[in-house]
Design a protein around this motif. Structure first.
Motif, short mmCIF file in Angstrom:
data_model
loop_
_atom_site.label_atom_id
_atom_site.label_comp_id
_atom_site.label_asym_id
_atom_site.label_seq_id
_atom_site.Cartn_x
_atom_site.Cartn_y
_atom_site.Cartn_z
N ASN A 69 0.95 -1.13 0.16
CA ASN A 69 0.05 0.08 -0.08
C ASN A 69 0.96 1.26 0.09
O ASN A 69 0.48 2.43 -0.61
N LEU A 70 1.98 1.23 0.58
CA LEU A 70 3.07 2.24 0.71
C LEU A 70 3.98 2.51 -0.37
O LEU A 70 4.78 3.20 -0.33
N GLY A 71 3.95 1.21 -1.47
CA GLY A 71 5.05 1.20 -2.30
C GLY A 71 6.39 0.96 -1.97
O GLY A 71 7.35 1.48 -2.49
N LEU A 72 6.45 0.19 -0.76
CA LEU A 72 7.57 -0.24 -0.01
C LEU A 72 7.95 -1.64 -0.62
O LEU A 72 7.37 -2.63 -0.81
N ARG A 73 9.50 -1.92 -0.60
CA ARG A 73 10.05 -3.27 -0.97
C ARG A 73 9.74 -4.09 0.27
O ARG A 73 10.27 -3.51 1.50
N ILE A 74 9.53 -5.41 0.48
CA ILE A 74 9.42 -6.30 1.35
C ILE A 74 9.97 -7.57 0.69
O ILE A 74 9.74 -7.99 -0.01
#
Length: 205
Positions: A69-74
């Motif tokens: 949702n935040l456009g972050l890499r996981i």
């Protein structure tokens, strides 16, 4: 992005950090705070302690939903519960905040430090430090232990319980309707919770 609720003193003026994430609720306000301070967190989900596998998957799905949702890499580390159990041998009957927890933190943060090293990211920190149920001393000891194995990495011992982050965490949990676990994660902590709930006439798992 809103004004940060907590102004961070970022070591070496880094703009990226590996964030070891134990779950979405604990990560929520920390991730937001990092982004508000101009830091890009790479979320590293390393929790082979979690039992059973279904519980691991639920928690992973929630933090993945938040990151996307935040456009972050996981990044999902391998779920090797048997290897984790081997590392905990001799500590199975220790109470919460005992030696088992310290060894567990060392195991997970060592893998986090190795990931940061491989990615060329200097700083790593952990959402474990946001929980009042955990020992900050143990967490920081484990973080420094992990960093000592890789010259290119540094453990950031930020106290994530301050600066209004605990209150903001409650707001984000409600906003996203996050699943909230009822025990730390491993079968040993689950046994302890079940014993307490049974003694107090509550439903146990």
């Amino acid at each position: 992005m809103e004004t940060p609720k907590l102004k961070l003193n970022i070591p070496h003026q880094q703009t990226k950090v590996v964030l070891h994430s134990c779950c979405a609720p604990c990560s929520s306000a920390i991730v937001e705070c990092l982004m508000q301070n101009g830091i890009e967190p790479v979320i590293f989900y390393c929790n082979p302690n979690i039992y059973p596998l279904n519980e691991y998957q639920i928690r992973k799905d929630e933090i993945t939903r938040y990151a996307q949702n935040l456009g972050l890499r996981i990044v999902d580390d391998d779920y090797n519960h048997n290897d984790w159990l081997c590392a905990m041998q001799g500590h199975e009957n220790e109470p919460e905040r005992g030696s088992r927890c310290l060894e567990c933190f060392k195991y997970r943060l060592l893998r986090t430090a190795q990931f940061a090293h491989n990615e060329g990211i200097k700083l790593f920190t952990t959402t474990l430090a946001s929980s009042r149920w955990k020992s900050l001393e143990q967490i920081n000891t484990a973080g420094l232990f992990a960093a000592s194995h890789f010259q290119s990495t540094e453990y950031w011992d930020q106290n994530w319980r301050k600066g209004g982050l605990s209150e903001r965490r409650v707001e984000i949990i409600k906003q996203y309707d996050f699943y909230q676990q009822l025990y730390c994660g491993c079968e040993f902590s689950l046994q302890g919770v079940n014993q307490w709930r049974k003694q107090n006439g509550k439903t146990y798992y």
